[in-house]
Design an enzyme around this catalytic site. Structure first.
Site, mmCIF file in Angstrom:
data_model
loop_
_atom_site.group_PDB
_atom_site.id
_atom_site.type_symbol
_atom_site.label_atom_id
_atom_site.label_comp_id
_atom_site.label_asym_id
_atom_site.label_seq_id
_atom_site.Cartn_x
_atom_site.Cartn_y
_atom_site.Cartn_z
ATOM 1 N N GLU A 255 0.814 -1.214 0.000
ATOM 2 C CA GLU A 255 0.000 0.000 0.000
ATOM 3 C C GLU A 255 0.852 1.270 0.000
ATOM 4 O OE1 GLU A 255 -3.341 0.415 -0.299
ATOM 5 O OE2 GLU A 255 -2.859 2.546 -0.304
ATOM 6 N N THR A 299 -5.767 1.650 -5.451
ATOM 7 C CA THR A 299 -5.415 0.238 -5.232
ATOM 8 C C THR A 299 -6.098 -0.657 -6.258
ATOM 9 O OG1 THR A 299 -5.364 0.631 -2.863
ATOM 10 C CG2 THR A 299 -5.386 -1.654 -3.554
ATOM 11 N N HIS A 414 -1.496 3.021 4.734
ATOM 12 C CA HIS A 414 -2.508 3.810 4.014
ATOM 13 C C HIS A 414 -2.670 5.176 4.669
ATOM 14 C CE1 HIS A 414 -6.270 5.055 2.177
ATOM 15 N NE2 HIS A 414 -6.184 4.037 1.340
ATOM 16 N N ASP A 473 1.466 0.076 -4.877
ATOM 17 C CA ASP A 473 0.295 0.210 -5.758
ATOM 18 C C ASP A 473 0.153 1.608 -6.373
ATOM 19 O OD1 ASP A 473 -0.484 1.324 -3.298
ATOM 20 O OD2 ASP A 473 -2.461 0.374 -3.268
ATOM 21 N N HIS A 474 0.543 2.654 -5.616
ATOM 22 C CA HIS A 474 0.408 4.035 -6.111
ATOM 23 C C HIS A 474 1.113 4.946 -5.136
ATOM 24 C CE1 HIS A 474 -2.574 4.375 -2.939
ATOM 25 N NE2 HIS A 474 -3.158 3.293 -3.433
HETATM 26 C C1 GP9 Z 1 -8.877 -0.779 0.941
HETATM 27 C C2 GP9 Z 1 -7.649 -0.505 0.148
HETATM 28 C C3 GP9 Z 1 -7.392 0.956 0.008
HETATM 29 O O1 GP9 Z 1 -9.469 -1.990 0.713
HETATM 30 O O2 GP9 Z 1 -7.640 -1.156 -1.040
HETATM 31 O O3 GP9 Z 1 -7.670 1.450 -1.232
HETATM 32 P P1 GP9 Z 1 -7.029 2.812 -1.774
HETATM 33 O O4 GP9 Z 1 -7.665 3.948 -0.999
HETATM 34 O O5 GP9 Z 1 -5.562 2.784 -1.545
HETATM 35 O O6 GP9 Z 1 -7.374 2.843 -3.219
HETATM 36 MN MN MN Z 2 -3.864 1.749 -2.153
#
Ligand code: GP9
Ligand code: MN
Length: 658
Positions: A255, A299, A414, A473-474
């Protein structure tokens, strides 16, 4: 005072006041909250005047009424428009983008975003509702008296004026930016030139068109995309093809992890010592010029690219809006090779509409929060903490039939990067922004969770015949925090540097294969062919936009979802071409090829996704997903850590009903 009295005695005084207050407030919000990239006097002028047309228009509806009702309708309309503006402010603080129709639908789970939303609000935000209060005071203290209804003739004129103001606004905008309304992927421009409310109206029209697109699409529409992807196909490196044949696969979504964190130190201590050690692990490929390519789906967009090798959409998340589409995704492709697929995620299955989307992708099992001990000490922010999640997951992973294809979606790193006190064992950063400072601590926590997970995989014996793919992921730090981030990085974050910061780490661990640091440029869309080739799966027959990162013929063009594009030599950012790595502005023709490629690839991919075109395509030997055979209903017979069946079902049905 007499002047004010005189003015207030005019029949439409309150209308004028409401329009002016909302107009000025909107302009102040633009300047304070949004980064719209104003670079000429005309743009400043348009930004200033663009709230007028919609204010004239919306407040105009109150003019159909008379007396007290009319006055209070001004208050109500002002309040609703203020709420909408403020929702965009909060959304922008996190996503660096404006709210779109698909985003509203995808946030049926806004409730679960609760903590983040609060963290994005400031006490001073109450000033953004001051105009509503002023209108109320004017009415309550009888400064504004109830007035008669406006004659029809004048009423008509009000709306003609509103539309005319809009058309003049649009005309001037078109002079400065030709084709403004035909471009789809730059919401910043639309807000800058036309205003937030006009953008919303435009977005509503656009989204309606999009749903019509699927209805009219036919197999002919696939020809261009098929030709494009086939002619851009990258053959695998024969020396690596099939080197991991029959091995398990574990994907780990790290994350919000950006590549600048790798080898970065706070107070002399490495933030991610475990990942740093993997950069020179003998069996690991570490990619240091690898970029995320997500849009608003974050994500879920990253997941979408890794499973499908298609691009995410420029607005909304494919997971939310297109989950009914036909896909030819990795879990289903690998089913024919004998694989069982599963996802592990410490949040509930409805989040990001994953339960629907994973079925379309062909995932056999989904171990969501119901299978984990979601007690208070195990959870924070978005769900389960990474350490207990990976620990508890081992019991389920060990039971999966092999070979398996398993995906882990981590959560602890996150936004807003919070940890419980007992989980902090790393110094915070030293910038003026708490969020940036904490980011290093949560990244460190995730690194420790990964170290523990690897140890468990080794202890279970899985490690020696499992390919492990880990990817950021980003971005974690959004552009509105670049001033603070620049304190940590010791350099100014220009648009050029900002684009380079979209690098995220990618690791591919392949037992028995010599790893190395790979400097090739690539992005998330490239991971699927890379992995499938390692597993010995031919990808020629699939419609896919990625290019095998380990192939000597790898195509080093990385389109971002906003149309920017990066290659080893050039970066095309916001319509300016820069040479790498010095960031000097050069003539746009140097970026032309890459930018043309990006435009074509993104628009063809969009055509596939919006038109649901894969329903017309049958890759050789591919068995389509039978979604009716897959369901993720809580299975008490395999549950070890979750709550009882009853409680889990209660939670899930509650989410589904929303
Ligand atoms: C929650 C997680 C967060 O299930 O995938 O998503 P994001 O906010 O990073 O897109
Ligand atoms: Mn994410």
């Amino acid at each position: 005072m007499t002047n004010l009295k005189k003015f207030m005695s005019q029949p439409h005084a309150l209308y004028v006041i409401a329009v002016v207050l909302l107009w000025l407030k909107t302009y102040i919000v633009y300047r304070i909250e949004f980064r719209l990239g104003i670079d000429s006097a005309l743009q400043t002028f348009l930004l200033f005047v663009n709230p007028i047309s919609s204010a004239l228009f919306f407040f105009g509806f109150a003019l159909f009424f008379k007396g007290h009702l009319k006055n209070w309708l001004f208050v109500l309309i002002d309040f609703l428009l203020s709420i909408w503006l403020y929702a965009n402010v909060v959304f922008y603080r996190f996503f660096d983008d404006f709210i779109t129709v698909p985003v509203i639908f995808q946030h049926k789970n806004f409730g679960e975003l609760g903590d983040s939303v609060l963290a994005l609000m400031k006490p001073s935000d109450v000033f953004y509702f001051l105009d509503t209060v002023v209108l109320m005071v004017l009415i309550l203290f009888k400064v504004a008296q109830p007035k008669e209804k406006m004659p029809k003739r004048l009423l008509k004129r009000v709306f003609i004026i509103a539309v005319s103001v809009f058309l003049i606004n649009l005309g001037l905008a078109e002079i400065d930016r030709p084709g403004l309304l035909t471009r789809t992927f730059d919401r910043n421009y639309l807000v800058k030139y036309l205003g937030i409310n006009n953008f919303t109206l435009y977005d509503i029209i656009k989204s309606t068109q999009v749903s019509a697109q699927r209805a009219v699409a036919s197999s002919n529409d696939l020809v261009d995309a098929e030709n494009f992807t086939k002619s851009n196909y990258t053959p695998p490196d024969p020396a690596l093809f099939g080197k991991a044949k029959g091995m398990n696969v574990i994907y780990i979504s790290m994350e919000s992890l950006q590549n600048f964190v790798i080898n970065y130190k706070v107070d002399g201590q490495e933030v991610t010592p475990f990942l740093n050690s993997l950069t020179h692990d003998p069996n690991t490929f570490y990619f240091d010029n690898f970029f995320h390519q997500v849009g608003q789906g974050k994500t879920s967009d990253a997941e979408f690219m890794l499973e499908n090798s298609l691009y995410p959409l420029s607005q909304g998340s494919v997971f939310m809006t297109q989950a009914q589409n036909t896909f030819q995704a990795a879990p289903q492709i690998l089913k024919s090779e004998g694989y069982t697929s599963a996802v592990f995620h410490g949040n509930y299955k409805t989040f990001w509409n994953r339960d629907e989307m994973y079925r379309a992708l062909g995932y056999d099992k989904f171990f969501d929060a119901s299978y984990f001990d979601m007690s208070d000490e195990n959870t924070i922010n978005y769900g389960m903490k990474d350490k207990p999640m990976v620990k508890e997951s081992m019991a389920y992973l060990n039971q999966l039939p092999q070979p398996f294809y398993a995906k882990y979606i981590l959560l602890s790193n996150h936004f807003p990067f919070e940890l419980d006190e007992g989980d902090v064992d790393f110094p915070a950063g030293h910038t003026d922004d708490k969020v940036v400072n904490q980011y290093f601590q949560t990244a460190h926590y995730m690194d420790e969770a990964l170290r523990e997970f690897f140890a468990d995989l080794k202890a279970s014996g899985l490690y020696d015949h499992t390919v492990i793919v880990m990817y950021g992921d980003h971005y974690g730090i959004s552009p509105d925090r670049y001033d603070s981030l620049s304190q940590a990085l010791g350099e100014e974050i220009t648009p050029y540097v900002g684009a380079q910061l979209q690098r995220v780490p990618l690791f591919i661990h392949v037992p028995g294969v010599q790893g190395r640091i790979v400097h090739e440029y690539g992005g998330e869309v490239d991971v699927r062919p890379t992995l499938l080739h390692l597993l010995g799966v031919d990808t020629k027959d699939f419609i896919a936009f990625g290019s095998d990162l380990l192939s000597p013929k790898h195509r080093q063009i990385v389109p971002f979802r906003n149309g920017d594009v990066i290659t080893p030599s050039y970066s095309y950012i916001d319509e300016k071409c820069y040479s790498n790595p010095n960031g000097e502005v050069v003539d746009n023709r140097y970026c032309e090829n890459a930018s043309e490629y990006a435009k074509d690839a993104l628009s063809l991919s969009d055509k596939i996704v919006y038109g649901d075109l894969l329903r017309f395509y049958k890759p050789k030997g591919f068995k389509p997903v039978d979604v009716s055979k897959i369901n993720y209903k809580f299975d008490p017979s395999i549950n070890i850590y979750g709550k009882t069946n009853d409680q889990s079902d209660a939670h899930n049905s509650m989410n589904e009903d929303e």
